[in-house]
Structure formats: C-alpha cells, structure tokens
Design a protein around this motif. Structure first.
Motif, mmCIF file in Angstrom:
data_model
loop_
_atom_site.group_PDB
_atom_site.id
_atom_site.type_symbol
_atom_site.label_atom_id
_atom_site.label_comp_id
_atom_site.label_asym_id
_atom_site.label_seq_id
_atom_site.Cartn_x
_atom_site.Cartn_y
_atom_site.Cartn_z
ATOM 1 N N GLU A 37 0.841 -1.208 0.000
ATOM 2 C CA GLU A 37 0.000 0.000 0.000
ATOM 3 C C GLU A 37 0.875 1.257 0.000
ATOM 4 O O GLU A 37 0.572 2.241 -0.675
ATOM 5 C CB GLU A 37 -0.922 -0.001 1.233
ATOM 6 C CG GLU A 37 -1.973 -1.091 1.229
ATOM 7 C CD GLU A 37 -3.181 -0.788 0.338
ATOM 8 O OE1 GLU A 37 -3.262 0.327 -0.206
ATOM 9 O OE2 GLU A 37 -4.035 -1.680 0.189
ATOM 10 N N HIS A 38 1.971 1.220 0.740
ATOM 11 C CA HIS A 38 2.899 2.358 0.796
ATOM 12 C C HIS A 38 3.539 2.612 -0.569
ATOM 13 O O HIS A 38 3.640 3.764 -1.015
ATOM 14 C CB HIS A 38 3.975 2.073 1.853
ATOM 15 C CG HIS A 38 5.078 3.082 1.885
ATOM 16 N ND1 HIS A 38 4.865 4.405 2.213
ATOM 17 C CD2 HIS A 38 6.413 2.971 1.606
ATOM 18 C CE1 HIS A 38 6.027 5.064 2.134
ATOM 19 N NE2 HIS A 38 6.962 4.216 1.774
ATOM 20 N N LYS A 136 -7.585 -4.720 -8.302
ATOM 21 C CA LYS A 136 -8.463 -5.861 -8.597
ATOM 22 C C LYS A 136 -7.867 -7.139 -7.981
ATOM 23 O O LYS A 136 -8.585 -7.972 -7.446
ATOM 24 C CB LYS A 136 -8.667 -6.010 -10.110
ATOM 25 C CG LYS A 136 -9.601 -4.930 -10.660
ATOM 26 C CD LYS A 136 -9.914 -5.119 -12.117
ATOM 27 C CE LYS A 136 -11.142 -5.971 -12.289
ATOM 28 N NZ LYS A 136 -11.709 -5.927 -13.638
ATOM 29 N N ARG A 137 -6.562 -7.263 -8.047
ATOM 30 C CA ARG A 137 -5.883 -8.395 -7.403
ATOM 31 C C ARG A 137 -6.037 -8.297 -5.882
ATOM 32 O O ARG A 137 -6.318 -9.293 -5.205
ATOM 33 C CB ARG A 137 -4.393 -8.397 -7.784
ATOM 34 C CG ARG A 137 -3.566 -9.418 -7.050
ATOM 35 C CD ARG A 137 -4.043 -10.835 -7.248
ATOM 36 N NE ARG A 137 -3.938 -11.235 -8.644
ATOM 37 C CZ ARG A 137 -4.495 -12.340 -9.147
ATOM 38 N NH1 ARG A 137 -5.194 -13.146 -8.365
ATOM 39 N NH2 ARG A 137 -4.371 -12.629 -10.431
ATOM 40 N N ALA A 138 -5.861 -7.075 -5.364
ATOM 41 C CA ALA A 138 -5.992 -6.874 -3.911
ATOM 42 C C ALA A 138 -7.377 -7.277 -3.425
ATOM 43 O O ALA A 138 -7.515 -7.863 -2.346
ATOM 44 C CB ALA A 138 -5.711 -5.414 -3.554
ATOM 45 N N LEU A 161 -11.756 -0.862 4.475
ATOM 46 C CA LEU A 161 -10.675 -0.793 3.493
ATOM 47 C C LEU A 161 -11.144 -1.343 2.137
ATOM 48 O O LEU A 161 -10.892 -0.741 1.094
ATOM 49 C CB LEU A 161 -9.496 -1.594 4.043
ATOM 50 C CG LEU A 161 -8.165 -1.530 3.307
ATOM 51 C CD1 LEU A 161 -7.024 -1.571 4.309
ATOM 52 C CD2 LEU A 161 -8.025 -2.683 2.341
ATOM 53 N N ILE A 162 -11.876 -2.460 2.159
ATOM 54 C CA ILE A 162 -12.393 -3.055 0.922
ATOM 55 C C ILE A 162 -13.374 -2.097 0.239
ATOM 56 O O ILE A 162 -13.342 -1.929 -0.975
ATOM 57 C CB ILE A 162 -13.046 -4.431 1.212
ATOM 58 C CG1 ILE A 162 -11.948 -5.470 1.514
ATOM 59 C CG2 ILE A 162 -13.914 -4.902 0.045
ATOM 60 C CD1 ILE A 162 -12.444 -6.791 2.093
ATOM 61 N N GLU A 166 -13.002 -0.497 -3.519
ATOM 62 C CA GLU A 166 -14.074 -0.603 -4.517
ATOM 63 C C GLU A 166 -14.414 0.768 -5.082
ATOM 64 O O GLU A 166 -14.672 0.913 -6.282
ATOM 65 C CB GLU A 166 -15.332 -1.241 -3.890
ATOM 66 C CG GLU A 166 -15.221 -2.746 -3.749
ATOM 67 C CD GLU A 166 -16.385 -3.360 -2.975
ATOM 68 O OE1 GLU A 166 -17.198 -2.608 -2.385
ATOM 69 O OE2 GLU A 166 -16.467 -4.601 -2.949
ATOM 70 N N GLY A 167 -14.403 1.781 -4.215
ATOM 71 C CA GLY A 167 -14.646 3.160 -4.659
ATOM 72 C C GLY A 167 -13.576 3.622 -5.637
ATOM 73 O O GLY A 167 -13.881 4.224 -6.676
ATOM 74 N N HIS A 168 -12.310 3.323 -5.336
ATOM 75 C CA HIS A 168 -11.207 3.670 -6.242
ATOM 76 C C HIS A 168 -11.440 3.030 -7.608
ATOM 77 O O HIS A 168 -11.272 3.672 -8.645
ATOM 78 C CB HIS A 168 -9.855 3.131 -5.740
ATOM 79 C CG HIS A 168 -9.404 3.701 -4.434
ATOM 80 N ND1 HIS A 168 -8.369 3.131 -3.714
ATOM 81 C CD2 HIS A 168 -9.817 4.762 -3.725
ATOM 82 C CE1 HIS A 168 -8.184 3.829 -2.613
ATOM 83 N NE2 HIS A 168 -9.050 4.811 -2.592
ATOM 84 N N LEU A 169 -11.780 1.747 -7.601
ATOM 85 C CA LEU A 169 -11.916 1.007 -8.859
ATOM 86 C C LEU A 169 -12.986 1.606 -9.759
ATOM 87 O O LEU A 169 -12.776 1.749 -10.957
ATOM 88 C CB LEU A 169 -12.224 -0.474 -8.573
ATOM 89 C CG LEU A 169 -11.023 -1.317 -8.143
ATOM 90 C CD1 LEU A 169 -11.475 -2.687 -7.629
ATOM 91 C CD2 LEU A 169 -10.034 -1.494 -9.296
#
Length: 211
Positions: A37-38, A136-138, A161-162, A166-169
């Motif tokens: 993530e970093h 998507k892998r995450a 976090l999930i 999902e919002g990012h995607l």
C-alpha cells in the motif's frame, strides 16, 4: 493460463490460513501488505504531482497511505512488540513483493507506450491501469483474507478498506473508459499478464507459509 490463475486463486485461502495460524508470520504478512500500500501511495504522488493533480488523485494517494498505516498498526495488534520498518527481515518475501509491483508497472507502461504518445495522457493512463490491475488483485486477496480473519475471531477486519478500494476502482474505471477507446480489451489483456506475474509472487508466499 486460465488454469494457472484458477489454481493460484484457489490456493489463496489455503496459504493465508497457514500464515494466520502463526502469530509472527501473520505480523510479517500484515507488514508486507503495508509495504505494498505504501509503494502504491508513493508511486501515485511521484507520478501524478503536477498542476493537473485532481481531488481523486489526492484522495487515492491519501487512502493508500492510510491503508499502509492500518496494516502497520494491525501487525502490532498481532505482535505487540512489532516495531519494524520495511526491511526484508520484517516482511514476507519482501523482494518478491517489490518485484511484483515493478514488473506490473513495466508491463503497463510498455503496453501504453505503443499507443499514447502524449506524455501527460500516457502518465495518467499508466497510473490508472497499474492501480486498477493491482487493486483488482488486492480485492481477491483482501476478501479471502477478511473471511479468514472473521472465521478466526480476529479483531482485525478489512470491511472499510475493501469499500474504499471498490470506490477507487469505479472512479478509475470511468476515467479509463473516457480516455482509452480500447479500455475493455486492454484491461483484459493486462489482467491476464498480471495473473502470471502474481502466480510467481504467490508461489513464494506459499513457500514462506510452510515455515
């Protein structure tokens, strides 16, 4: 190739169960997620800091940094004395994790370079595709992991976090389709290539889980 991906996806819960069953390994795994993530947050800020930097980019970089912090703190929940940085000795196959990210980044940039000659569009699309394929892998890994955490009665949960991932995607998907007329085919191709890179990485995580 589909078979290899299937096998890898099938092995994700098994490997995670083995890691979670040993406290020290579990803490190292959480720190490895923190590292990934970093790297994501740092990469966004390095490549997308310009006069075009949008609210979406700033929010995304901030959330990735917060996820890195979340996983760091979670490692201390499992192992209270855990105070490590990102040295390989404090990670699950740290070199393999860094190579996974770097190879994926190279794959995306090589693919886009052939089509997008405008540097600004190329850089922005490289960010969108790399991050989308990784997230998507995450989602596959995080959903399997969250289920195992729930089953084991762990105080750590990945629900929020999930939802953020999902919002990012969905945001990034809208941008990709706006800028790339071949977004659907390109994403499918990149995901198929990512599956091979991930399979190599996950094999090493699987080897570690046997320790």
């Amino acid at each position: 190739m589909g078979h290899a991906t299937e096998t890898t996806n099938h092995s994700i819960p098994e490997v995670l169960k083995a890691i979670v069953s040993k406290e020290m390994n579990h803490a190292l795994w959480l720190n490895t997620l923190s590292l990934l993530e970093h790297i994501g947050s740092r990469k966004i800020l390095l490549t997308q800091s310009s006069e075009d930097t949008s609210e979406m980019i700033l929010r995304h970089a901030t959330e990735e940094a917060r996820h890195a912090l979340f996983f760091k703190k979670a490692a201390r929940t499992i192992q209270p004395e855990f105070r490590s940085g990102y040295q390989n000795s404090s990670l699950v196959r740290g070199t393999a994790a860094r190579i996974y990210f770097a190879k994926l980044d190279t794959l995306v940039r090589r693919n886009l370079k052939k089509v997008f000659t405008d540097e600004r569009t190329f850089t922005y699309l490289a960010y969108l595709y790399t991050t989308t394929v990784i997230e998507k892998r995450a989602m596959v890994v995080y959903n399997a992991y969250d289920e195992i955490l729930n089953q084991s009665g762990s105080p750590i949960r990945l629900t929020n976090l999930i939802l953020e991932e999902e919002g990012h995607l969905s945001e990034m998907s809208a941008e990709m389709y706006r800028l790339d007329p071949n977004a659907e085919q390109r994403l499918a191709l990149l995901e198929a290539e990512e599956a091979k890179i991930f399979a190599r990485f996950w094999r090493q995580i699987g080897e570690f889980s046997l320790n």
